[in-house]
Design an enzyme around this catalytic site. Structure first.
Site, PDB file in Angstrom:
ATOM      1  CE1 TYR A  64      -3.862  -1.441  -0.349  1.00 50.54           C
ATOM      2  CE2 TYR A  64      -3.300  -2.966   1.166  1.00 50.54           C
ATOM      3  CZ  TYR A  64      -4.220  -2.647   0.298  1.00 50.54           C
ATOM      4  OH  TYR A  64      -5.202  -3.487  -0.132  1.00 50.54           O
ATOM      5  CG  ASP A 102      -8.864   6.835  -7.122  1.00 52.11           C
ATOM      6  OD1 ASP A 102      -9.750   7.711  -7.137  1.00 52.11           O
ATOM      7  OD2 ASP A 102      -9.184   5.869  -7.733  1.00 52.11           O
ATOM      8  CG  HIS A 117     -14.365  -1.611  -1.390  1.00 52.01           C
ATOM      9  ND1 HIS A 117     -14.330  -2.011  -2.725  1.00 52.01           N
ATOM     10  CD2 HIS A 117     -15.491  -2.335  -0.797  1.00 52.01           C
ATOM     11  CE1 HIS A 117     -15.484  -2.684  -2.940  1.00 52.01           C
ATOM     12  NE2 HIS A 117     -15.913  -2.862  -1.894  1.00 52.01           N
ATOM     13  CB  CYS A 125      -4.828   4.100  15.589  1.00 50.24           C
ATOM     14  SG  CYS A 125      -3.977   3.383  16.938  1.00 50.24           S
ATOM     15  CB  CYS A 144      -2.024   6.959  16.520  1.00 45.05           C
ATOM     16  SG  CYS A 144      -3.857   7.324  16.833  1.00 45.05           S
ATOM     17  CB  CYS A 147      -3.426   6.366  21.422  1.00 44.08           C
ATOM     18  SG  CYS A 147      -3.093   5.124  20.032  1.00 44.08           S
TER      19      CYS A 147
END
Length: 245
Positions: A64, A102, A117, A125, A144, A147
């Site tokens: 990704y 996209d 999707h 996170c 993140c 947190c």
């Protein structure tokens, strides 16, 4: 015989535009079903499934990262821009949904796009559930903002996972008069069934598919770039109470 429900009683009818990979392919984004698409370059279950992520999370995250890098280098096409104009003209009566992850519709200034999707320029996170944008950057060394956890993943629905936005899809379908399917084969979502749920329907696909075409009132079997002006006119005619057949 195709079932067609009664017309909704609202003063202005509603249109749902559901897009798939065929919308972004002319911009240069590869699709899983192209001759040079991701199916051939990767074992899709290794990089796009929950079980693949569990087995080798780094391979999935690297995949990704590459997709974000690819997305940075492409631009919205004429069809994205035309759809954005339709949405801007009929903001309350046009539901814009996409299977694509996209941001090309957003870059065309299209508002309120529902990504069924997930969304590639975001991370999620795994500790607190926070979703945040990273644009086209690598996930490497990200934390993140809520947190401070580094336990993160792409904000994309993988195979073997539930898609929460599907509930929104079906809720909006019950309010839709004209269903428009652009650039999707119907193998992931049953667009033929969706067409049956609405008063009128339009299909755009690149290759002929007679069984799928039978569910729709109007079919454009051609590249979306050549079809989009005709589809836009059909939508305009329908929303203005004119017959587009």
């Amino acid at each position: 015989m195709i079932y067609k429900p009664k017309t909704h009683t609202n003063a202005t009818p509603n249109v749902m535009i559901l897009s798939g990979a065929g919308l972004s392919a002319p911009s240069g984004l590869k699709t899983f079903r192209d001759n040079n698409g991701l199916w051939e370059e990767y074992d899709v279950m290794e990089v796009c499934s929950a079980s693949g992520f569990t087995k080798n999370p780094q391979k999935v995250l690297d995949f990704y990262d590459l997709r974000r890098k690819e997305l940075k280098n492409v631009k919205p096409n004429y069809a994205h821009e035309t759809l954005a104009k339709i949405k801007a003209k009929y903001p309350k009566n046009c539901f814009m949904l996409t299977q694509n992850v996209d941001d090309l519709l957003e870059r065309s200034l299209c508002k309120e796009v529902i990504h069924l999707h997930g969304f590639l320029p975001e991370l999620r996170c795994l500790d607190c559930g926070e979703v945040f944008a990273i644009g086209y950057e690598s996930q490497k060394d990200k934390i993140c903002p809520k947190c401070q956890s580094s336990h993160l993943r792409h904000n994309i629905v993988m195979f073997e996972e539930q898609a929460p936005a599907y509930q929104t899809l079906y809720t909006l379908l019950n309010q839709t008069d004209l269903f428009v399917s652009i650039g999707t084969s119907g193998q992931v979502l049953p667009v033929g069934h969706y067409a049956q749920m609405c008063q009128k329907s339009i299909l755009n696909i690149f290759e002929r598919d007679s069984p799928l075409e039978a569910f729709f009132d109007k079919v454009y079997c051609e590249n979306i770039i050549s079809a989009i002006d005709k589809i836009a006119q059909d939508i305009e005619d329908f929303l203005q109470g004119r017959d587009f057949t």
